[in-house]
Scaffold this motif. Sequence first.
Motif, PDB file in Angstrom:
ATOM      1  N   LEU A   1      33.004   4.180  -0.414  1.00 60.62           N
ATOM      2  CA  LEU A   1      32.029   4.384  -1.397  1.00 60.62           C
ATOM      3  C   LEU A   1      31.100   3.374  -1.707  1.00 60.62           C
ATOM      4  O   LEU A   1      29.864   3.702  -1.540  1.00 60.62           O
ATOM      5  N   LEU A   2      31.615   2.360  -2.134  1.00 64.83           N
ATOM      6  CA  LEU A   2      30.698   1.273  -2.587  1.00 64.83           C
ATOM      7  C   LEU A   2      29.900   0.581  -1.413  1.00 64.83           C
ATOM      8  O   LEU A   2      28.842   0.266  -1.703  1.00 64.83           O
ATOM      9  N   GLN A   3      30.578   0.763  -0.326  1.00 60.62           N
ATOM     10  CA  GLN A   3      29.667   0.094   0.961  1.00 60.62           C
ATOM     11  C   GLN A   3      28.433   1.015   1.123  1.00 60.62           C
ATOM     12  O   GLN A   3      27.430   0.474   1.295  1.00 60.62           O
TER      13      GLN A   3
ATOM     14  N   HIS B   1      35.466  -6.106 -11.026  1.00 61.66           N
ATOM     15  CA  HIS B   1      34.332  -6.370 -10.183  1.00 61.66           C
ATOM     16  C   HIS B   1      32.920  -5.462 -10.125  1.00 61.66           C
ATOM     17  O   HIS B   1      31.986  -5.817  -9.413  1.00 61.66           O
ATOM     18  N   ALA B   2      33.144  -4.269 -10.942  1.00 63.63           N
ATOM     19  CA  ALA B   2      32.028  -3.399 -10.745  1.00 63.63           C
ATOM     20  C   ALA B   2      32.021  -2.580 -12.417  1.00 63.63           C
ATOM     21  O   ALA B   2      32.064  -1.438 -12.178  1.00 63.63           O
ATOM     22  N   PRO B   3      32.326  -3.213 -13.540  1.00 59.26           N
ATOM     23  CA  PRO B   3      32.363  -2.671 -14.843  1.00 59.26           C
ATOM     24  C   PRO B   3      31.354  -1.551 -15.061  1.00 59.26           C
ATOM     25  O   PRO B   3      31.549  -0.570 -15.687  1.00 59.26           O
ATOM     26  N   ALA B   4      30.167  -1.951 -14.584  1.00 62.71           N
ATOM     27  CA  ALA B   4      28.983  -0.966 -15.067  1.00 62.71           C
ATOM     28  C   ALA B   4      29.056   0.412 -14.496  1.00 62.71           C
ATOM     29  O   ALA B   4      28.635   1.343 -14.934  1.00 62.71           O
ATOM     30  N   LEU B   5      29.853   0.668 -13.377  1.00 63.57           N
ATOM     31  CA  LEU B   5      30.161   1.878 -12.701  1.00 63.57           C
ATOM     32  C   LEU B   5      30.814   2.946 -13.555  1.00 63.57           C
ATOM     33  O   LEU B   5      30.540   3.844 -13.552  1.00 63.57           O
TER      34      LEU B   5
ATOM     35  N   VAL C   1      27.482  -5.101  -9.206  1.00 64.36           N
ATOM     36  CA  VAL C   1      28.773  -4.602  -8.284  1.00 64.36           C
ATOM     37  C   VAL C   1      28.879  -5.832  -7.192  1.00 64.36           C
ATOM     38  O   VAL C   1      28.346  -6.146  -6.354  1.00 64.36           O
ATOM     39  N   ASP C   2      30.232  -6.248  -7.398  1.00 61.14           N
ATOM     40  CA  ASP C   2      30.616  -7.262  -6.521  1.00 61.14           C
ATOM     41  C   ASP C   2      31.679  -6.446  -5.373  1.00 61.14           C
ATOM     42  O   ASP C   2      32.575  -6.645  -5.360  1.00 61.14           O
TER      43      ASP C   2
END
Length: 155
Positions: free
Chosen positions: A60-62, A95-99, A114-115
């Motif tokens: 999903l992230l990629q 690594h992606a708290p904003a999500l 997002v890392d």
Amino acid sequence: MATYVTALRDRSGEVSLLAATAIAELGDDTQRKEFFHWARRRISRKSRLDNWDMHELPALLQYSHRIDAFGQLARLLRRHHQNLAPDECAVLDRHAPALLDVDIDPESISSTDVDAGAILDWAHTAAGAMFGDPHLEPGEVEQAENDIRELLHLQ
């Protein structure tokens, strides 16, 4: 890509995840509707925590990174936060708290928030399997498509 889109609809979790991984690495915005439909099906399952796969989140992230769809991803993850495994929540918080942060406008989230590399490393380390190789050779792409076709015919 049509083979991968077809495989996203397969009832086999392995086949559809293999297709999602391929789309995440090679796809473009033309697979968005089908990819996020697959993601919704996978993440919204009430029994997801019984047999979740740690490669769903990296796929999903990629893909979201590839097509700049972090807003859509954030809305999906926030809506189904209760279905995420504790390990997934922890890696997202790190690594992606904003999500997951409901105080942040999903449309303002970008790749700098997002890392994705760290999350791919988490999945690789945790699973002990290769994932997210951005250097697929043409023969490897064809082999993956053939594998998916064989799996679809076997079912």
